[in-house]
Design an enzyme around this catalytic site. Structure first.
Site: not given
Ligand SMILES: Cc1ncc(COP(=O)(O)O)c(C=O)c1O
Lengths: 152, 414
Positions: B131, B208, B211, B234, B372
């Site tokens: 991401h 990370d 998900q 999430k 993203c």
């Molecule tokens: C794999 C992954 N990493 C990071 C993020 C970023 O999360 P947040 O926007 O809650 O900081 C997301 C969410 O969109 C994600 O799906």
């Protein structure tokens, strides 16, 4: 409720399936790229403008959603044969049509947008306005001698 | 796989759905079919009530007052630290640092490691399916320190190329940042194996888990990573809260990133003394209500029958992929052997953006675009995909509605 067919009108579906003036010019005088970072769509506009400032030829290339492809196709038809001085106000009226919540009665007489009015339904989808204006931003950049535009 | 099931787990989706008030919403006159759970999940009554309860009965700043309310708020807030520790099986509660979410947690680590860990010529290794929030903070760290960003490629199916990872990990690798579950493709990555490879080379590892936490049992000690990051929103909790789980021995050597109240022991103009973990990384008033709401989400979630939940989620995803194959011109994007929660796809002749608008008229919420994860799209030669992402409250009937809507979109445009 806004019906889906008001957005995806026959004209739009047709121009998406068979975009007009799609491809490249042999000898463009102006060229610019448009980029919509939201959806990753890119398109290129090429123009051949003569000494009198008339847009003689134009073409677009790229990929995008039905709204952006149809809008680009319709735009090429709308501005071909017009002068640079005429193209700008046309974009302004088009933009007003897309961003004004009420149906303004600017669509008759000299102010008529002709076939571009098929895109009026986009007004109900604020997140899609950028799709319809991407080509116009690119056209404006090309006419101003810039090489690129984004919808951000 | 293993011994036959002695009991078919029961999982009452309808009664669970009843706990999510928003699921009763109608969109364009149709019942809402919410399939954008990878962006954020909906919230059960338990969480909504916890937020309201906090503001009605407990609101005060934490760690500051000797008065009654401050002590109530502080103990409710700190109790969640222990819940998060237990939920992800961290060793100690001081290894749980609250952040605004995954993004802030990654920025915290990347910025702090820039101070003492990364040097010119060092390598930061990430994967192709990260991401943006696990790419950009590292690019910024590299720009600050002169370290170099390297990328582990992925296969056409959307899996990490492990052979390439083995080649790329070297004594120059100082940090590995890897996504546990890809938000764009649903791929479950072999994070334990990658962590071991990176540790053998002397690198620190950040996983990370944004998900992962709503779909997989997560045990940070089993993975053995140095940092695990996630977001409450999430996993049925509120927005504005998440956590960095860090190995205490590593965190202790890291300089703080934001300065302010709560993270100090003593402030003098000549120099400030920082306090201990975890507060050293929590400057300023935290998202108190949201932390407490996340605690309610974790309690609610942990009470569910997780075997049954996983069986249900797998069945719905498999059913969706099966039914999707009935849509002419549809191609699944991301066909890894291990997937959870996500079905990404494209349909010939119908741009994802148009799909999103058309299915919305059937009440179906999906995400369209690059999710993203622009490098994933570029790698697969696509400007965008459509993505249906599932949560425990989604049903086969909802999948049927999605498929009907997709067929209608083809009617309109293809
Ligand atoms: C794999 C992954 N990493 C990071 C993020 C970023 O999360 P947040 O926007 O809650 O900081 C997301 C969410 O969109 C994600 O799906």
């Amino acid at each position: 409720m806004f019906a889906l067919k008001d957005l995806y009108q026959e004209v739009i579906v047709d121009h998406n399936r068979a975009p007009r003036n799609f491809g490249h010019l042999a000898a463009p005088t102006h060229r610019a790229e448009g980029f919509n970072p939201l959806c990753g769509d890119r398109l290129t506009i090429e123009l051949a403008v003569d000494a009198d400032g008339v847009i003689r030829e134009l073409a677009f290339d790229g990929q995008g959603c039905a709204i952006s492809v149809a809008s680009a196709s319709l735009m090429t038809e709308a501005v071909k044969g017009r002068t640079l001085a005429e193209a700008e106000p046309l974009f302004e009226r088009f933009h007003t049509m897309l961003t004004t919540a009420v149906e303004v009665d600017l669509l008759n007489g000299d102010d008529s947008l002709g076939k571009l009015e098929a895109l009026a339904g986009v007004r109900a989808y604020p997140s899609r306005v950028k799709c319809a204006t991407l080509c116009w931003h690119a056209l404006r950049s090309a006419l101003h001698g810039e090489t690129g535009a984004t919808t951000e | 796989m293993s011994a036959p099931l002695l009991r078919q787990p029961v999982f009452n989706v309808e009664s669970l759905r009843g706990q999510f008030p928003i699921l009763a919403t109608r969109v364009h006159g149709q019942p809402l079919v919410y399939l954008d759970n990878a962006a954020t999940t909906q919230k059960p009554d338990r969480v909504i009530d916890a937020l309201a309860h906090y503001y009605r009965h407990q609101n005060a700043n934490v760690h500051r007052g000797v008065h009654h309310l401050s002590e109530v708020a502080t103990s409710a807030y700190e109790a969640v630290r222990e819940k998060v520790r237990r939920f992800l099986n961290a060793r100690e509660t001081r290894e749980v640092i609250f952040t605004r979410g995954t993004t802030e947690a990654i920025n915290l680590v990347a910025q702090s490691l820039s101070g003492h860990w990364l040097r010119p010529g060092d390598e930061v290794l990430i994967s192709w399916m990260e991401h943006h929030s696990n790419i950009v903070p590292w690019q910024m760290a590299c720009a600050r320190t002169g370290a170099v960003l390297k990328v582990i490629p992925m296969t056409d199916a959307g899996e990490i190329d492990l052979d390439a990872a083995r080649r790329l990990i070297s004594e120059r690798t100082r940090v590995l940042g890897i996504v546990h579950v890809s938000n764009a493709l649903g791929t479950v990555n072999p994070v334990t194996e990658l962590t071991r490879l990176a540790h053998d080379a002397g690198a620190l590892v950040l996983v990370d888990g944004a998900q992962a936490v709503a779909h997989l049992p997560v045990d940070v000690q089993a993975i053995d990573c140095d940092f695990y990051v996630c977001s409450g929103h999430k996993q049925y909790g509120p927005t504005g809260v998440g956590a960095l789980i860090g190995r205490a021995s590593v965190l202790e050597r890291m300089p703080p990133w934001q300065g302010g109240g709560d993270m100090i022991r003593a402030v003098r103009f000549e120099g400030t003394e920082y306090t201990d973990l975890p507060y050293r990384f929590e400057a300023g008033t935290p998202s108190i209500a949201e932390v407490i709401g996340w605690g309610a989400a974790i309690d609610w979630f942990e009470d569910l029958d997780h075997d049954a939940l996983r069986t249900h989620e797998d069945a719905v995803l498999r059913y969706a992929e099966e039914r999707a194959s009935e849509v002419p011109g549809l191609r699944l994007v991301g066909t890894a052997a291990r997937k959870v929660g996500v079905m990404s796809f494209v349909i010939d002749g119908v741009h994802p953006h148009d799909l999103g608008t058309i299915v919305d008229h059937h009440g179906v919420a999906i995400r369209t675009g690059h999710h993203c994860a622009m490098p994933v799209m570029e790698r697969l030669g696509l400007p965008a995909t459509a993505r249906a992402s599932f949560a425990l409250y989604n049903t086969r009937q909802e999948v049927d509605t999605l498929i009907t809507a997709l067929l209608a979109a083809r009617e309109v445009l293809a």
